[in-house]
Design a protein around this motif. Sequence first.
Motif, PDB file in Angstrom:
ATOM      1  N   PHE A  94       0.950  -1.174  -0.061  1.00 48.60           N
ATOM      2  CA  PHE A  94       0.069   0.159  -0.041  1.00 48.60           C
ATOM      3  C   PHE A  94       0.933   1.236   0.065  1.00 48.60           C
ATOM      4  CE2 PHE A  94      -2.889  -3.286   1.526  1.00 48.60           C
ATOM      5  CZ  PHE A  94      -3.944  -2.963   1.008  1.00 48.60           C
ATOM      6  N   SER A  95       1.953   1.071  -0.919  1.00 52.38           N
ATOM      7  CA  SER A  95       2.724   2.562  -0.857  1.00 52.38           C
ATOM      8  C   SER A  95       2.055   3.453  -1.719  1.00 52.38           C
ATOM      9  CB  SER A  95       4.332   2.066  -1.738  1.00 52.38           C
ATOM     10  OG  SER A  95       3.833   1.683  -2.916  1.00 52.38           O
ATOM     11  N   GLU A  96       2.517   4.647  -1.680  1.00 53.84           N
ATOM     12  CA  GLU A  96       1.840   6.017  -2.407  1.00 53.84           C
ATOM     13  C   GLU A  96       2.026   5.597  -3.712  1.00 53.84           C
ATOM     14  OE1 GLU A  96       3.655   9.596  -1.495  1.00 53.84           O
ATOM     15  OE2 GLU A  96       3.438   9.430   0.617  1.00 53.84           O
ATOM     16  N   GLY A  97       2.905   4.943  -4.429  1.00 50.22           N
ATOM     17  CA  GLY A  97       2.755   4.734  -5.763  1.00 50.22           C
ATOM     18  C   GLY A  97       1.890   3.895  -6.127  1.00 50.22           C
ATOM     19  N   HIS A  98       1.785   2.457  -5.560  1.00 49.73           N
ATOM     20  CA  HIS A  98       0.775   1.648  -5.818  1.00 49.73           C
ATOM     21  C   HIS A  98      -0.820   2.197  -5.472  1.00 49.73           C
ATOM     22  CE1 HIS A  98       3.563  -1.966  -4.362  1.00 49.73           C
ATOM     23  NE2 HIS A  98       3.658  -1.337  -5.533  1.00 49.73           N
ATOM     24  N   ILE A  99      -0.979   2.933  -4.401  1.00 46.62           N
ATOM     25  CA  ILE A  99      -2.149   3.481  -4.576  1.00 46.62           C
ATOM     26  C   ILE A  99      -2.454   4.287  -5.789  1.00 46.62           C
ATOM     27  CG2 ILE A  99      -3.537   5.203  -3.172  1.00 46.62           C
ATOM     28  CD1 ILE A  99      -2.308   4.030  -0.725  1.00 46.62           C
ATOM     29  N   ALA A 100      -1.511   5.279  -5.973  1.00 52.10           N
ATOM     30  CA  ALA A 100      -1.665   6.269  -7.307  1.00 52.10           C
ATOM     31  C   ALA A 100      -1.972   5.292  -8.614  1.00 52.10           C
ATOM     32  CB  ALA A 100      -0.441   6.819  -7.489  1.00 52.10           C
ATOM     33  N   THR A 101      -1.175   4.276  -8.787  1.00 51.13           N
ATOM     34  CA  THR A 101      -1.662   3.492  -9.929  1.00 51.13           C
ATOM     35  C   THR A 101      -2.881   2.925  -9.846  1.00 51.13           C
ATOM     36  OG1 THR A 101       1.001   2.822 -10.097  1.00 51.13           O
ATOM     37  CG2 THR A 101      -0.708   1.374 -11.020  1.00 51.13           C
ATOM     38  N   ALA A 102      -3.164   2.409  -8.637  1.00 54.12           N
ATOM     39  CA  ALA A 102      -4.654   1.768  -8.595  1.00 54.12           C
ATOM     40  C   ALA A 102      -5.770   2.866  -8.837  1.00 54.12           C
ATOM     41  CB  ALA A 102      -4.939   1.017  -7.216  1.00 54.12           C
ATOM     42  N   GLU A 103      -5.473   4.196  -8.216  1.00 53.31           N
ATOM     43  CA  GLU A 103      -6.281   5.056  -8.410  1.00 53.31           C
ATOM     44  C   GLU A 103      -6.602   5.520  -9.924  1.00 53.31           C
ATOM     45  OE1 GLU A 103      -7.041   8.113  -4.787  1.00 53.31           O
ATOM     46  OE2 GLU A 103      -4.912   8.174  -5.665  1.00 53.31           O
ATOM     47  N   ARG A 104      -5.512   5.613 -10.647  1.00 55.13           N
ATOM     48  CA  ARG A 104      -5.634   5.932 -12.216  1.00 55.13           C
ATOM     49  C   ARG A 104      -6.617   4.908 -12.859  1.00 55.13           C
ATOM     50  NH1 ARG A 104      -0.223   7.376 -11.781  1.00 55.13           N
ATOM     51  NH2 ARG A 104       0.439   5.628 -13.246  1.00 55.13           N
ATOM     52  N   PHE A 106      -8.910   3.221 -11.539  1.00 53.82           N
ATOM     53  CA  PHE A 106     -10.422   3.397 -11.227  1.00 53.82           C
ATOM     54  C   PHE A 106     -10.847   4.449 -11.860  1.00 53.82           C
ATOM     55  CE2 PHE A 106      -9.505   0.061  -8.059  1.00 53.82           C
ATOM     56  CZ  PHE A 106     -10.969  -0.338  -7.591  1.00 53.82           C
ATOM     57  N   GLU A 107     -10.001   5.530 -11.905  1.00 55.67           N
ATOM     58  CA  GLU A 107     -10.482   6.724 -12.601  1.00 55.67           C
ATOM     59  C   GLU A 107     -10.741   6.212 -14.148  1.00 55.67           C
ATOM     60  OE1 GLU A 107      -7.486   9.559 -11.854  1.00 55.67           O
ATOM     61  OE2 GLU A 107      -8.195  10.068  -9.905  1.00 55.67           O
ATOM     62  N   LYS A 108      -9.938   5.621 -14.901  1.00 55.99           N
ATOM     63  CA  LYS A 108      -9.926   5.457 -16.183  1.00 55.99           C
ATOM     64  C   LYS A 108     -10.869   4.145 -16.566  1.00 55.99           C
ATOM     65  CE  LYS A 108      -6.844   4.054 -20.202  1.00 55.99           C
ATOM     66  NZ  LYS A 108      -5.657   3.746 -20.607  1.00 55.99           N
ATOM     67  N   TRP A 109     -11.193   3.245 -15.849  1.00 54.66           N
ATOM     68  CA  TRP A 109     -11.813   1.986 -15.994  1.00 54.66           C
ATOM     69  C   TRP A 109     -13.308   1.907 -15.193  1.00 54.66           C
ATOM     70  CZ3 TRP A 109     -10.619   0.377 -20.849  1.00 54.66           C
ATOM     71  CH2 TRP A 109      -9.374   0.355 -21.004  1.00 54.66           C
ATOM     72  N   MET A 111     -16.032   0.849 -12.769  1.00 54.67           N
ATOM     73  CA  MET A 111     -16.209  -0.476 -12.301  1.00 54.67           C
ATOM     74  C   MET A 111     -15.595  -1.567 -12.980  1.00 54.67           C
ATOM     75  SD  MET A 111     -20.048  -1.032 -14.034  1.00 54.67           S
ATOM     76  CE  MET A 111     -20.438  -2.753 -13.549  1.00 54.67           C
ATOM     77  N   TRP A 112     -14.957  -1.304 -14.213  1.00 54.30           N
ATOM     78  CA  TRP A 112     -14.287  -2.427 -14.857  1.00 54.30           C
ATOM     79  C   TRP A 112     -12.983  -2.774 -14.268  1.00 54.30           C
ATOM     80  CZ3 TRP A 112     -16.911  -5.536 -17.592  1.00 54.30           C
ATOM     81  CH2 TRP A 112     -18.129  -5.231 -18.385  1.00 54.30           C
ATOM     82  N   ALA A 113     -12.709  -1.858 -13.400  1.00 53.00           N
ATOM     83  CA  ALA A 113     -11.116  -1.880 -12.712  1.00 53.00           C
ATOM     84  C   ALA A 113     -11.416  -2.818 -11.667  1.00 53.00           C
ATOM     85  CB  ALA A 113     -10.887  -0.576 -12.098  1.00 53.00           C
ATOM     86  N   VAL A 114     -12.765  -3.050 -10.996  1.00 58.66           N
ATOM     87  CA  VAL A 114     -13.131  -3.981 -10.067  1.00 58.66           C
ATOM     88  C   VAL A 114     -13.090  -5.225 -10.732  1.00 58.66           C
ATOM     89  CG1 VAL A 114     -14.715  -4.706  -8.342  1.00 58.66           C
ATOM     90  CG2 VAL A 114     -14.237  -2.362  -8.600  1.00 58.66           C
ATOM     91  N   PHE A 115     -13.662  -5.468 -11.783  1.00 58.13           N
ATOM     92  CA  PHE A 115     -13.955  -6.583 -12.579  1.00 58.13           C
ATOM     93  C   PHE A 115     -12.455  -7.147 -13.078  1.00 58.13           C
ATOM     94  CE2 PHE A 115     -14.267  -9.084 -16.554  1.00 58.13           C
ATOM     95  CZ  PHE A 115     -15.326 -10.124 -16.203  1.00 58.13           C
ATOM     96  N   PHE A 116     -11.701  -6.528 -13.548  1.00 55.72           N
ATOM     97  CA  PHE A 116     -10.495  -6.991 -14.185  1.00 55.72           C
ATOM     98  C   PHE A 116      -9.284  -6.920 -13.059  1.00 55.72           C
ATOM     99  CE2 PHE A 116     -12.249  -5.567 -18.206  1.00 55.72           C
ATOM    100  CZ  PHE A 116     -12.205  -6.516 -18.693  1.00 55.72           C
ATOM    101  N   GLY A 117      -9.392  -6.293 -11.962  1.00 57.26           N
ATOM    102  CA  GLY A 117      -8.821  -6.317 -10.877  1.00 57.26           C
ATOM    103  C   GLY A 117      -8.541  -7.485 -10.366  1.00 57.26           C
ATOM    104  N   ARG A 118      -9.797  -8.192 -10.332  1.00 54.06           N
ATOM    105  CA  ARG A 118      -9.855  -9.448  -9.838  1.00 54.06           C
ATOM    106  C   ARG A 118      -8.570 -10.582 -10.329  1.00 54.06           C
ATOM    107  NH1 ARG A 118     -10.845 -11.767  -5.086  1.00 54.06           N
ATOM    108  NH2 ARG A 118     -12.608 -10.373  -5.225  1.00 54.06           N
TER     109      ARG A 118
END
Length: 214
Positions: A94-104, A106-109, A111-118
């Motif tokens: 849960f580093s700042e970089g990992h969170i920033a990557t995940a946030e981007r 989510f912003e781009k995709w 609900m599909w970020a939740v689906f493909f994130g699985r």
Amino acid sequence: MHVQEWLETVPAVSIYLLVGLVIGLESLGIPLPGEIILVSSALLASQHGEIDPLILGACASAGAIIGDSIGYAIGRKGGRPLLAWLGGKFPRHFSEGHIATAERSFEKWGMWAVFFGRFVALLRIFAGPLAGVLRMPYWKFLIANVLGGILWAGGTTAVIYYVGIVAESWLKRFSWLGLVLAVLIGLTSMLVLKRKAAKAQGAVREAETVGAAE
């Protein structure tokens, strides 16, 4: 002890509960080897008739869906202070970089970020809590969570189980290959995300430096 050798000593009901619990905790936001446990259990089911692959897949799916939903609720209530706390407890995940990557993502995709994130090792940990923190509408999250959880958990169980049945003559060798493959996929996913996270973290620091200079 090899994961599968250990699982062979555990009763079928305990395996169902173990798979559901580990995957649920991983989906909730705790770094655990859910995919390795699932692959090992599916292989074990292909060798031992007392383990029902349908029940195994159902338990894995339920763990994934329930864990993600709890993670969403915790993230929605805890907000960004929760991410900061998780960063202190699990800095590698849960580093700042990992969170920033995940946030981007989510912003781009959305609900599909939740689906493909699985299907991505690190995003499985992030998806639920981060969706809550970012206030994604629950109905969107729930749809993506249910579909992703069933497809990933149920699909992985089915594929590994049937491959194990077909390849029964060389199953012992495959059990190692299956675990190695799962680990390699997980490590590759984490390395790619780590590289992206490092870039994102650098961008965050650069932005903070510029802001401080102004």
